[in-house]
Design a protein around this motif. Structure first.
Motif, PDB file in Angstrom:
ATOM      1  N   TYR A 243       4.525   7.483   0.998  1.00 16.90           N
ATOM      2  CA  TYR A 243       3.114   7.468   0.656  1.00 16.90           C
ATOM      3  C   TYR A 243       2.689   8.898   0.305  1.00 16.90           C
ATOM      4  O   TYR A 243       2.938   9.833   1.072  1.00 16.90           O
ATOM      5  CB  TYR A 243       2.277   6.953   1.825  1.00 16.90           C
ATOM      6  CG  TYR A 243       2.472   5.485   2.112  1.00 16.90           C
ATOM      7  CD1 TYR A 243       1.604   4.535   1.583  1.00 16.90           C
ATOM      8  CD2 TYR A 243       3.520   5.057   2.921  1.00 16.90           C
ATOM      9  CE1 TYR A 243       1.779   3.179   1.849  1.00 16.90           C
ATOM     10  CE2 TYR A 243       3.713   3.701   3.188  1.00 16.90           C
ATOM     11  CZ  TYR A 243       2.837   2.774   2.649  1.00 16.90           C
ATOM     12  OH  TYR A 243       3.010   1.435   2.907  1.00 16.90           O
TER      13      TYR A 243
ATOM     14  N   THR B 212       7.425   9.297   9.095  1.00 12.11           N
ATOM     15  CA  THR B 212       6.252   8.423   8.953  1.00 12.11           C
ATOM     16  C   THR B 212       6.140   7.816   7.561  1.00 12.11           C
ATOM     17  O   THR B 212       5.463   6.797   7.373  1.00 12.11           O
ATOM     18  CB  THR B 212       4.949   9.202   9.220  1.00 12.11           C
ATOM     19  OG1 THR B 212       4.823  10.264   8.250  1.00 12.11           O
ATOM     20  CG2 THR B 212       4.950   9.782  10.627  1.00 12.11           C
TER      21      THR B 212
ATOM     22  N   THR C  79      -0.308   1.366   6.083  1.00  6.70           N
ATOM     23  CA  THR C  79       0.959   0.676   5.818  1.00  6.70           C
ATOM     24  C   THR C  79       0.850  -0.825   6.010  1.00  6.70           C
ATOM     25  O   THR C  79       1.574  -1.601   5.376  1.00  6.70           O
ATOM     26  CB  THR C  79       2.079   1.224   6.728  1.00  6.70           C
ATOM     27  OG1 THR C  79       1.665   1.120   8.103  1.00  6.70           O
ATOM     28  CG2 THR C  79       2.371   2.680   6.406  1.00  6.70           C
ATOM     29  N   GLU C  80      -0.055  -1.247   6.890  1.00  9.86           N
ATOM     30  CA  GLU C  80      -0.257  -2.681   7.074  1.00  9.86           C
ATOM     31  C   GLU C  80      -0.920  -3.312   5.863  1.00  9.86           C
ATOM     32  O   GLU C  80      -0.747  -4.501   5.603  1.00  9.86           O
ATOM     33  CB  GLU C  80      -1.122  -2.942   8.321  1.00  9.86           C
ATOM     34  CG  GLU C  80      -0.396  -2.656   9.616  1.00  9.86           C
ATOM     35  CD  GLU C  80      -1.327  -2.728  10.814  1.00  9.86           C
ATOM     36  OE1 GLU C  80      -2.542  -3.012  10.601  1.00  9.86           O
ATOM     37  OE2 GLU C  80      -0.873  -2.500  11.935  1.00  9.86           O
ATOM     38  N   GLY C  81      -1.668  -2.502   5.115  1.00 10.98           N
ATOM     39  CA  GLY C  81      -2.246  -2.969   3.871  1.00 10.98           C
ATOM     40  C   GLY C  81      -3.514  -3.765   4.052  1.00 10.98           C
ATOM     41  O   GLY C  81      -3.927  -4.114   5.150  1.00 10.98           O
ATOM     42  N   SER C  82      -4.162  -4.079   2.924  1.00  7.79           N
ATOM     43  CA  SER C  82      -5.383  -4.856   2.921  1.00  7.79           C
ATOM     44  C   SER C  82      -5.075  -6.328   3.089  1.00  7.79           C
ATOM     45  O   SER C  82      -3.970  -6.781   2.839  1.00  7.79           O
ATOM     46  CB  SER C  82      -6.128  -4.653   1.590  1.00  7.79           C
ATOM     47  OG  SER C  82      -6.414  -3.287   1.394  1.00  7.79           O
ATOM     48  N   SER C  83      -6.060  -7.060   3.522  1.00 10.51           N
ATOM     49  CA  SER C  83      -5.886  -8.505   3.666  1.00 10.51           C
ATOM     50  C   SER C  83      -5.785  -9.145   2.292  1.00 10.51           C
ATOM     51  O   SER C  83      -6.188  -8.588   1.282  1.00 10.51           O
ATOM     52  CB  SER C  83      -7.094  -9.096   4.399  1.00 10.51           C
ATOM     53  OG  SER C  83      -8.244  -9.016   3.588  1.00 10.51           O
ATOM     54  N   GLU C  84      -5.221 -10.347   2.253  1.00  9.79           N
ATOM     55  CA  GLU C  84      -5.086 -11.061   0.985  1.00  9.79           C
ATOM     56  C   GLU C  84      -6.455 -11.291   0.353  1.00  9.79           C
ATOM     57  O   GLU C  84      -6.608 -11.249  -0.863  1.00  9.79           O
ATOM     58  CB  GLU C  84      -4.379 -12.396   1.211  1.00  9.79           C
ATOM     59  CG  GLU C  84      -2.898 -12.248   1.579  1.00  9.79           C
ATOM     60  CD  GLU C  84      -2.218 -13.598   1.689  1.00  9.79           C
ATOM     61  OE1 GLU C  84      -2.862 -14.615   1.352  1.00  9.79           O
ATOM     62  OE2 GLU C  84      -1.048 -13.634   2.098  1.00  9.79           O
TER      63      GLU C  84
ATOM     64  N   SER D 145      -0.856   3.797  10.205  1.00  8.93           N
ATOM     65  CA  SER D 145      -0.478   2.426  10.530  1.00  8.93           C
ATOM     66  C   SER D 145      -1.360   1.421   9.791  1.00  8.93           C
ATOM     67  O   SER D 145      -0.871   0.418   9.256  1.00  8.93           O
ATOM     68  CB  SER D 145      -0.580   2.203  12.044  1.00  8.93           C
ATOM     69  OG  SER D 145      -0.260   0.865  12.377  1.00  8.93           O
ATOM     70  N   ARG D 146      -2.653   1.700   9.751  1.00  7.32           N
ATOM     71  CA  ARG D 146      -3.566   0.786   9.050  1.00  7.32           C
ATOM     72  C   ARG D 146      -3.286   0.758   7.562  1.00  7.32           C
ATOM     73  O   ARG D 146      -3.405  -0.279   6.909  1.00  7.32           O
ATOM     74  CB  ARG D 146      -5.023   1.194   9.321  1.00  7.32           C
ATOM     75  CG  ARG D 146      -5.427   1.093  10.771  1.00  7.32           C
ATOM     76  CD  ARG D 146      -6.939   1.097  10.929  1.00  7.32           C
ATOM     77  NE  ARG D 146      -7.571   2.285  10.385  1.00  7.32           N
ATOM     78  CZ  ARG D 146      -7.726   3.414  11.056  1.00  7.32           C
ATOM     79  NH1 ARG D 146      -7.242   3.540  12.295  1.00  7.32           N
ATOM     80  NH2 ARG D 146      -8.332   4.442  10.506  1.00  7.32           N
TER      81      ARG D 146
ATOM     82  N   SER E  59      -2.576   6.495  13.717  1.00  6.26           N
ATOM     83  CA  SER E  59      -3.266   5.217  13.711  1.00  6.26           C
ATOM     84  C   SER E  59      -3.764   4.882  12.304  1.00  6.26           C
ATOM     85  O   SER E  59      -3.687   3.733  11.857  1.00  6.26           O
ATOM     86  CB  SER E  59      -4.439   5.255  14.689  1.00  6.26           C
ATOM     87  OG  SER E  59      -5.187   4.057  14.634  1.00  6.26           O
TER      88      SER E  59
ATOM     89  N   ASP F 111     -12.026   5.738   5.325  1.00 10.07           N
ATOM     90  CA  ASP F 111     -11.121   5.060   6.254  1.00 10.07           C
ATOM     91  C   ASP F 111     -11.099   5.690   7.642  1.00 10.07           C
ATOM     92  O   ASP F 111     -10.816   5.008   8.620  1.00 10.07           O
ATOM     93  CB  ASP F 111      -9.697   5.063   5.674  1.00 10.07           C
ATOM     94  CG  ASP F 111      -9.606   4.222   4.415  1.00 10.07           C
ATOM     95  OD1 ASP F 111      -9.354   3.017   4.536  1.00 10.07           O
ATOM     96  OD2 ASP F 111      -9.808   4.763   3.316  1.00 10.07           O
TER      97      ASP F 111
END
Length: 328
Positions: free
Chosen positions: A2, A27, A121-126, A118-119, A115, A101
């Motif tokens: 990233y 990371t 890399t988890e990405g946005s919701s569909e 982590s948010r 933290s 963010d």
């Protein structure tokens, strides 16, 4: 990996942030650009984008926080975090309003930044991804002034998914065409909890109609001319004056303008000045006579007559309380 950009004027903040053991392969977040001003960062964005941008809050405040909004809406940076040496609560509040963010202050804590990583890399919701993609597609229709955008928004309304898309779409429009802020208030067209979706669609229709009147179809010959007019509605925009300022033949300007837009030059300028006047009436305490004079009308009575002819209300009626909802 990233990509990360740091926009920090403070050497101390830069040193403290880069000293954290959170960068690199462990990371997946790598610092790929460091800028000491917002202007320098804008230049960097001409050639690339970033997954995360960390900006010093003082730099952002100097640019009236619109800078953050443009960065986010233009997809030039996926995520934005603010940082400062101490608790700049006003900066944090404004940042939250436009959707940053995270917000960090000294002493920086690795866990807090991790933290955020982590948010990301988890990405946005569909759902968020879908709204963004739909809004981007609709924005392309908006740019082309393709009236099918209204039909598509109506279909979204019927399916119950219009609000999220409308918010993203309106933000994208005002970010791309920043001169719109001189004529319309973005807040009038975004989602509100107490406003029904059909009313939001009606408001968007008004935005679309206003946009088309402000930016009629044209080619590159008129691009710079119309751009100058839209950014300078309070200037002397008479055909003779504008031709001299832009070093254009007066007759050529008149002929080319109506040939490309289908609108007489003088009628276009009248429309521009009246819409700007309407904004001044709603957003300032200036007297009607002062607004008329500012828009180059020496006769207030004539200004009022032209205003009512265009909008159906006198300037004084247009200035009534917001609950009358007189929107252009």
């Amino acid at each position: 990996m990233y990509s990360v950009a740091l926009v920090l004027k403070s050497i101390n903040l830069l040193a403290k942030l880069t000293a954290l053991h959170i960068w690199g392969e462990q990371t997946g977040f790598e610092i790929e650009a460091v800028c000491d001003s917002a202007d320098a960062f804008r230049e960097t964005l001409h050639t690339r984008s970033f997954d995360l941008v960390v900006l010093e809050s003082n730099l952002v405040e100097a640019n009236d926080f619109k800078l953050l909004k443009k960065f986010r809406n233009n997809k030039a940076c996926g995520h934005i975090a603010l940082c400062s040496a101490s608790g700049d609560f006003e900066a944090a509040r404004k940042g939250i309003v436009i959707g940053i963010d995270d917000y960090f202050t000294l002493p920086f804590k690795e866990d807090a930044v991790l933290s955020l990583f982590s948010r990301i890399t988890e990405g946005s919701s569909e759902c968020e991804i879908s709204a963004d993609k739909t809004a981007e597609r609709l924005f392309e229709l908006f740019k082309k002034q393709d009236d099918s955008i209204l039909t598509e928004l109506e279909e979204l309304y019927n399916s119950g998914h219009s609000s999220d898309v409308l918010d993203v779409l309106v933000e994208r429009i005002f970010s791309e065409y920043d001169w719109l802020d001189l004529y319309l208030n973005e807040s009038e067209f975004t989602d509100a909890d107490d406003v029904e979706a059909d009313i939001q669609l009606t408001r968007f229709n008004l935005l679309y109609k206003s946009f088309k009147s402000l930016l009629p179809p044209h080619n590159e010959t008129l691009e710079s001319i119309i751009g100058y007019i839209l950014y300078n509605p309070e200037s002397d925009l008479r055909q003779k004056s504008l031709s001299e300022d832009l070093h254009i033949n007066k007759s050529y300007l008149s002929t080319v303008f109506i040939a490309q837009t289908g609108i007489r030059f003088v009628d276009y300028i009248t429309n521009i000045k009246l819409i700007r006047a309407a904004w001044l009436l709603k957003n300032t305490q200036m007297k009607v006579s002062a607004v008329a004079n500012r828009m180059d009308y020496k006769d207030t009575a004539y200004f009022s007559k032209q205003f009512k002819k265009s909008f159906g209300f006198t300037p004084s009626e247009y200035r009534m309380p917001d609950d009358y909802h007189f929107i252009i």
